[in-house]
Design a protein around this motif. Structure first.
Motif, PDB file in Angstrom:
ATOM      1  N   ILE A  32     -46.015 -17.122  34.131  1.00 35.62           N
ATOM      2  CA  ILE A  32     -45.439 -16.071  33.290  1.00 35.62           C
ATOM      3  C   ILE A  32     -45.357 -14.787  34.094  1.00 35.62           C
ATOM      4  O   ILE A  32     -44.377 -14.055  34.027  1.00 35.62           O
ATOM      5  CB  ILE A  32     -46.317 -15.848  32.049  1.00 35.62           C
ATOM      6  N   HIS A  33     -46.431 -14.495  34.814  1.00 35.10           N
ATOM      7  CA  HIS A  33     -46.410 -13.364  35.713  1.00 35.10           C
ATOM      8  C   HIS A  33     -47.445 -13.553  36.815  1.00 35.10           C
ATOM      9  O   HIS A  33     -48.343 -14.387  36.705  1.00 35.10           O
ATOM     10  CB  HIS A  33     -46.637 -12.028  34.987  1.00 35.10           C
ATOM     11  N   ARG A  50     -47.960  -5.795  38.856  1.00 37.06           N
ATOM     12  CA  ARG A  50     -47.648  -7.078  38.226  1.00 37.06           C
ATOM     13  C   ARG A  50     -46.145  -7.268  38.206  1.00 37.06           C
ATOM     14  O   ARG A  50     -45.402  -6.320  38.001  1.00 37.06           O
ATOM     15  CB  ARG A  50     -48.203  -7.130  36.797  1.00 37.06           C
ATOM     16  N   THR A  52     -43.325 -10.002  36.400  1.00 40.33           N
ATOM     17  CA  THR A  52     -43.147 -11.116  35.484  1.00 40.33           C
ATOM     18  C   THR A  52     -42.129 -12.111  36.039  1.00 40.33           C
ATOM     19  O   THR A  52     -41.415 -11.830  37.006  1.00 40.33           O
ATOM     20  CB  THR A  52     -42.667 -10.632  34.107  1.00 40.33           C
ATOM     21  N   ARG A  53     -42.065 -13.258  35.396  1.00 38.82           N
ATOM     22  CA  ARG A  53     -41.099 -14.281  35.775  1.00 38.82           C
ATOM     23  C   ARG A  53     -39.676 -13.703  35.731  1.00 38.82           C
ATOM     24  O   ARG A  53     -38.826 -14.040  36.564  1.00 38.82           O
ATOM     25  CB  ARG A  53     -41.199 -15.480  34.846  1.00 38.82           C
TER      26      ARG A  53
END
Length: 120
Positions: A32-33, A50, A52-53
């Motif tokens: 997802i991340h 971070r 994410t996808r």
């Protein structure tokens, strides 16, 4: 079995730069991340960057504008470019990935970390 392997840490002088790499054993779009979490001595791990996808990026205030997170899906790697490093950036930097297992369940993966020391 999912593995995350960090590299690129080392000793750097204040004001210097490093690029950390996190190599995943599976395709990074499985997650997802993915994120970077430094852990300074005596402190808890804190999110610094971070992705994410879908490519959305988040930074901690302490990382703006010095850090840049990126990825290479062909190499299954996520990077963080760290510029203008400060002594307070000294920490073990951990790569983190979250996998959606479906039915509301998620799996949290961590690498073993790479040490960044910022000192003159």
């Amino acid at each position: 079995q999912v593995q995350l392997v960090e590299s690129g840490g080392g000793l750097v002088q204040p004001g210097g730069s490093l690029r950390l790499s996190c190599a995943a054993s599976v395709h990074i779009f499985s997650f997802i991340h993915m994120a970077w979490y430094p852990q300074a001595p005596g402190k808890e791990r804190e999110l610094v960057a971070r992705i994410t996808r879908e490519g959305r990026i988040t930074y901690a205030d302490s990382a703006k504008p010095r850090f840049t997170i990126s990825r290479d899906s062909t190499e299954n790697r996520v990077y963080v470019q760290m510029n203008s490093l400060k002594p307070e950036d000294t920490a073990v930097y951990y790569c983190n990935a979250i996998e959606d297992l479906g039915r509301g369940q998620r799996m949290n993966y961590w690498g073993t970390g790479t040490l960044v020391t910022v000192s003159s």
